[in-house]
Write a protein that holds these residues in place. Structure first.
Motif, mmCIF file in Angstrom:
data_model
loop_
_atom_site.group_PDB
_atom_site.id
_atom_site.type_symbol
_atom_site.label_atom_id
_atom_site.label_comp_id
_atom_site.label_asym_id
_atom_site.label_seq_id
_atom_site.Cartn_x
_atom_site.Cartn_y
_atom_site.Cartn_z
ATOM 1 N N UNK A 23 -32.979 -23.304 33.433
ATOM 2 C CA UNK A 23 -33.738 -23.008 34.636
ATOM 3 C C UNK A 23 -32.689 -23.083 35.705
ATOM 4 N N UNK A 24 -31.910 -23.780 35.859
ATOM 5 C CA UNK A 24 -30.956 -23.834 36.917
ATOM 6 C C UNK A 24 -30.259 -22.741 36.884
ATOM 7 N N UNK A 25 -29.664 -22.300 35.685
ATOM 8 C CA UNK A 25 -28.805 -21.101 35.553
ATOM 9 C C UNK A 25 -29.717 -19.757 36.077
ATOM 10 N N UNK A 26 -30.905 -19.729 35.555
ATOM 11 C CA UNK A 26 -31.914 -18.618 35.944
ATOM 12 C C UNK A 26 -32.176 -18.690 37.505
ATOM 13 N N UNK A 27 -32.191 -19.616 38.059
ATOM 14 C CA UNK A 27 -32.586 -19.744 39.439
ATOM 15 C C UNK A 27 -31.466 -19.282 40.257
ATOM 16 N N UNK A 28 -30.282 -19.557 39.772
ATOM 17 C CA UNK A 28 -28.997 -18.853 40.783
ATOM 18 C C UNK A 28 -28.952 -17.682 40.349
ATOM 19 N N UNK A 29 -29.329 -17.155 39.233
ATOM 20 C CA UNK A 29 -29.070 -15.638 38.654
ATOM 21 C C UNK A 29 -29.812 -15.362 37.650
ATOM 22 N N UNK A 30 -31.240 -14.698 38.163
ATOM 23 C CA UNK A 30 -32.014 -14.171 37.079
ATOM 24 C C UNK A 30 -31.671 -13.513 35.894
ATOM 25 N N UNK A 31 -30.578 -12.940 36.032
ATOM 26 C CA UNK A 31 -30.049 -12.055 35.073
ATOM 27 C C UNK A 31 -29.032 -12.984 34.236
ATOM 28 N N UNK A 32 -28.966 -14.275 34.296
ATOM 29 C CA UNK A 32 -28.045 -15.065 33.624
ATOM 30 C C UNK A 32 -28.282 -15.242 32.109
ATOM 31 N N UNK A 33 -27.112 -15.237 31.573
ATOM 32 C CA UNK A 33 -27.490 -15.124 30.099
ATOM 33 C C UNK A 33 -27.042 -16.489 29.760
ATOM 34 N N UNK A 34 -28.013 -17.206 28.980
ATOM 35 C CA UNK A 34 -28.061 -18.586 28.409
ATOM 36 C C UNK A 34 -28.130 -18.843 27.121
ATOM 37 N N UNK A 35 -27.343 -17.929 26.564
ATOM 38 C CA UNK A 35 -27.385 -18.312 24.922
ATOM 39 C C UNK A 35 -26.419 -19.353 24.689
#
Length: 85
Positions: A23-35
């Motif tokens: 969630x923190x990664x997505x908040x910083x960058x909505x296109x973040x790859x979280x794999x």
């Protein structure tokens, strides 16, 4: 090189922490790859039965490739006839 002794440890991240990081990664960058973050679980115990040596410093694949090419080094997987199995 650093000697890693036998022992047990808990590896990975629990689901709650992992979900928080995602969630923190997505908040910083909505296109973040979280794999890679998703691969942090499930948390589990690991047992090391024999000591082994590990490089103290990180190196990149290209650096290792240059070492192999210049030295003629062969890994155990290349010399034992079994490969990575």
């Amino acid at each position: 090189m650093v000697l890693i002794p036998p022992g047990e440890f808990l590896m990975g991240t629990n689901d709650r922490e992992r979900d928080k990081w995602i969630e923190q990664a997505k908040a910083k960058n909505p296109d973040a790859r979280t794999l890679m973050l998703r691969m942090e679980g499930p948390q589990h115990f690991v047992k090391i039965t024999k000591p082994f040596w590990l490089s103290k410093y990180e190196f990149k694949t290209g650096q290792f490739r240059r070492f192999v090419e210049s030295s003629g080094y062969k890994t155990d997987a290349e010399t034992d006839g079994i490969g990575g199995a």
